[in-house]
Design an enzyme around this catalytic site. Structure first.
Site, short mmCIF file in Angstrom:
data_model
loop_
_atom_site.label_atom_id
_atom_site.label_comp_id
_atom_site.label_asym_id
_atom_site.label_seq_id
_atom_site.Cartn_x
_atom_site.Cartn_y
_atom_site.Cartn_z
N GLY A 89 0.73 -1.07 -0.07
CA GLY A 89 0.01 0.17 0.11
C GLY A 89 0.59 1.28 -0.17
O GLY A 89 -0.09 2.62 0.07
N ASP A 133 -4.69 -5.99 -6.09
CA ASP A 133 -3.78 -6.48 -5.69
C ASP A 133 -3.74 -8.03 -6.19
O ASP A 133 -4.87 -8.41 -5.20
CB ASP A 133 -2.71 -6.46 -4.29
CG ASP A 133 -1.20 -6.88 -4.98
OD1 ASP A 133 -0.28 -5.92 -4.94
OD2 ASP A 133 -0.55 -7.60 -5.09
N ASP A 146 3.08 -1.34 -10.18
CA ASP A 146 4.37 -1.33 -9.94
C ASP A 146 3.89 -2.90 -9.57
O ASP A 146 4.69 -3.54 -8.72
CB ASP A 146 4.25 -1.10 -8.29
CG ASP A 146 5.44 -1.65 -7.61
OD1 ASP A 146 6.35 -1.02 -8.41
OD2 ASP A 146 5.85 -1.23 -6.39
N LYS A 198 7.12 -0.22 -13.34
CA LYS A 198 8.09 -0.78 -13.99
C LYS A 198 8.19 -1.59 -14.34
O LYS A 198 7.16 -2.60 -14.68
CB LYS A 198 7.83 -0.85 -12.00
CG LYS A 198 9.27 -1.88 -11.44
CD LYS A 198 8.94 -2.01 -10.01
CE LYS A 198 8.00 -2.99 -9.46
NZ LYS A 198 8.30 -3.98 -8.36
#
Length: 219
Positions: free
Chosen positions: A60, A80, A121, A161
């Site tokens: 988070g 997620d 990410d 990323k």
């Protein structure tokens, strides 16, 4: 299972990492918070009143930063495959982003059909087999980009990323086919030995979907 020499070395490095220590002191869930802070300080991605999606959100750290910088105006939706301790004001969906059903549920939670910023990410669990891990990572980059093309406003932004490897240059070319501006960022909180970098795409090209469709059709 007895810890290996490599795992012990990683743990020592992690515990002594200045950004890990700083995160604990300042109440952030991960050192990754400082990566996003640095990029946002430079590129002004998170604007009060905007809508933000955080892909691969757990634990988070990025959602925390996004929520803070929206200053009570705007919306953060996060996803997620792993559970995440709730963050007040962040709408979290637990599920596999690669699952089309889960991705549709995520779209249904968006505050509007077109959003301002997609943060990714996402990273696969590492198996240790380099080619396999790279292929799985690339699959996630492309899935995140596909989502961004479908959901971003024309002037929206996408921060992802990625890792240097055999698919890196191909993905950079794909990003350039989709966005008018593509920039590379390597924040200070990203360890020097890590091959990770962040690609920032700004403003979708008019033929972004067609460029992505051509790439997916060629795979």
């Amino acid at each position: 299972m007895k810890p290996t020499r490599t795992s012990k070395a990683w743990m020592r490095e992690h515990v002594n990492d200045p950004f890990v220590k700083k995160a604990k002191l300042e109440g952030y869930r991960s050192r990754a918070s400082y990566k996003l802070m640095e990029i946002d300080d430079r590129d002004k991605l998170i604007v009060p009143g905007s809508s933000v999606v955080d892909l691969g959100a757990t634990p988070g750290g990025w959602s925390q930063v996004a929520k803070e910088r929206l200053k009570g105006r705007g919306r953060v939706v996060a996803i997620d495959i792993l559970p995440m301790v709730p963050i007040q004001g962040v709408d979290f969906l637990e599920g596999d982003f690669n699952d089309p059903h889960i991705r549709q549920l995520l779209k249904e939670r968006l505050p509007s059909p077109q959003i301002d910023l997609v943060l990714s990410d996402l990273a696969p669990n590492i198996s240790g087999v380099a080619l396999y891990d790279q292929a799985r990572a690339t699959e996630l980059w492309v899935a995140a980009l596909e989502f961004a093309v479908q959901c971003l406003k024309p002037n929206g932004q996408f921060l992802v990323k990625v890792f240097h490897g055999i698919d890196f240059e191909d993905f950079v070319r794909l990003m350039r086919a989709v966005f008018i501006t593509v920039q590379t960022r390597k924040p200070a909180a990203s360890r020097d030995r890590s091959t990770e970098v962040y690609l920032l795409g700004k403003t979708l090209r008019e033929d972004a979907q067609s460029a992505l469709d051509r790439y997916l059709g060629a795979e």
